[in-house]
Design an enzyme around this catalytic site. Sequence first.
Site, PDB file in Angstrom:
ATOM      1  N   GLY A 186       2.136   2.350  10.344  1.00  0.00           N
ATOM      2  CA  GLY A 186       3.106   3.680  10.261  1.00  0.00           C
ATOM      3  C   GLY A 186       3.580   3.672  11.737  1.00  0.00           C
ATOM      4  CB  SER A 211       4.744  -1.741  12.001  1.00  0.00           C
ATOM      5  OG  SER A 211       4.661  -0.517  12.042  1.00  0.00           O
ATOM      6  CG  HIS A 225      -5.605   2.120   4.809  1.00  0.00           C
ATOM      7  ND1 HIS A 225      -5.392   3.220   5.778  1.00  0.00           N
ATOM      8  CD2 HIS A 225      -4.758   1.215   4.752  1.00  0.00           C
ATOM      9  CE1 HIS A 225      -4.166   2.587   6.189  1.00  0.00           C
ATOM     10  NE2 HIS A 225      -3.825   1.606   5.525  1.00  0.00           N
ATOM     11  CG  ASN A 275      -1.777   1.401   1.211  1.00  0.00           C
ATOM     12  OD1 ASN A 275      -1.671   2.022   0.434  1.00  0.00           O
ATOM     13  ND2 ASN A 275      -2.293   1.496   2.413  1.00  0.00           N
ATOM     14  CD  GLU A 320      -2.977   5.770   6.501  1.00  0.00           C
ATOM     15  OE1 GLU A 320      -3.018   5.724   5.459  1.00  0.00           O
ATOM     16  OE2 GLU A 320      -2.023   5.342   7.118  1.00  0.00           O
ATOM     17  CE  LYS A 375      -0.021   3.282   4.574  1.00  0.00           C
ATOM     18  NZ  LYS A 375      -0.149   3.430   6.141  1.00  0.00           N
ATOM     19  CD  GLU A 392      -3.387  -2.457   7.047  1.00  0.00           C
ATOM     20  OE1 GLU A 392      -2.498  -2.939   6.645  1.00  0.00           O
ATOM     21  OE2 GLU A 392      -4.160  -1.298   6.963  1.00  0.00           O
TER      22      GLU A 392
HETATM   23  P1  PGA Z   1       2.554   0.304   7.437  1.00  0.00           P
HETATM   24  O1  PGA Z   1       1.430   0.534   6.846  1.00  0.00           O
HETATM   25  O2  PGA Z   1       3.273  -1.018   7.021  1.00  0.00           O
HETATM   26  O3  PGA Z   1       3.336   1.405   7.037  1.00  0.00           O
HETATM   27  O4  PGA Z   1       2.734   0.370   8.926  1.00  0.00           O
HETATM   28  C1  PGA Z   1       0.424  -0.559   6.815  1.00  0.00           C
HETATM   29  C2  PGA Z   1      -0.890  -0.242   6.002  1.00  0.00           C
HETATM   30  O5  PGA Z   1      -1.298   1.007   6.381  1.00  0.00           O
HETATM   31  O6  PGA Z   1      -1.618  -0.592   5.263  1.00  0.00           O
END
Ligand code: PGA
Length: 255
Positions: free
Chosen positions: A177, A217, A99, A13, A101, A15, A171
């Site tokens: 993140g 992460s 997601h 992803n 976010e 982003k 997640e």
């Molecule tokens: P990250 O993001 O691996 O940077 O924690 C995962 C995601 O948001 O899908």
Amino acid sequence: MKKSVRKAVIAGNWKMNKTPSEASELIKQIAEKAEGKNGCEVVLCVPFVDLCAASDAAKGTNVKIGAQNVHFEEKGAFTGEISVSMLKEVGAEYVIIGHSERRQYFGESNETVNKRVKAALAGGLKVILCVGETLDEREKGITGETVSVQTKIALLDVDSEALKNVIIAYEPVWAIGTGKTATADQAQEVCAKIREVLADKYGNDAAEATTIQYGGSMNAANAAELLAKVDIDGGLIGGASLKSEDFGVIIDAAQ
Ligand code: PGA
């Protein structure tokens, strides 16, 4: 059905990262890492404007391309939105929906997630449906309830045939993140819970056939331990999917 029979899917992803030219370059590097690695499906979910370049760069490789969101209407007065048919025409096979976010910053609710999931499936896209609890929900002891409600509402009016094109990504919001990964046991526990929710609705066989990813992460150092868990069939990877070396290690871990 055993874990080994389910399709492992390692998805990046990206982003809001990479311009179209940067995307082409990185996809070429990742495609090299993915070459001949037939033990998992490799998907890169890129920004909308990168989709054309990404599809071109991925042609003839093991890498599939996806988007990070989609609107539920076919067309019309929805300024700034993108439809399923638009995504398909530029080569997207997958789309991430729900997601955290999007839920946190853009007003996404379980109900709009459900509408997007139904529209994407009806239009022939494969869906990576994201669910996960916040730190507050985990501390209150309602992780299981939270992911159950998210999963159930997202899949309202989705039948078992359509479920075959759904991947669920667990997640935990507190792990995205932040560098804080759920332990492999914590991730396994929730992924098993999600499979239970699927079994209640669709029966054991359908639940056992569904790919469930962990995300938050996941990186080159922890991927193997997470992917070894019986209910974790892949990963949705943010930060580490922007580095071909690290992403290559995660692809290897999934073989
Ligand atoms: P990250 O993001 O691996 O940077 O924690 C995962 C995601 O948001 O899908």
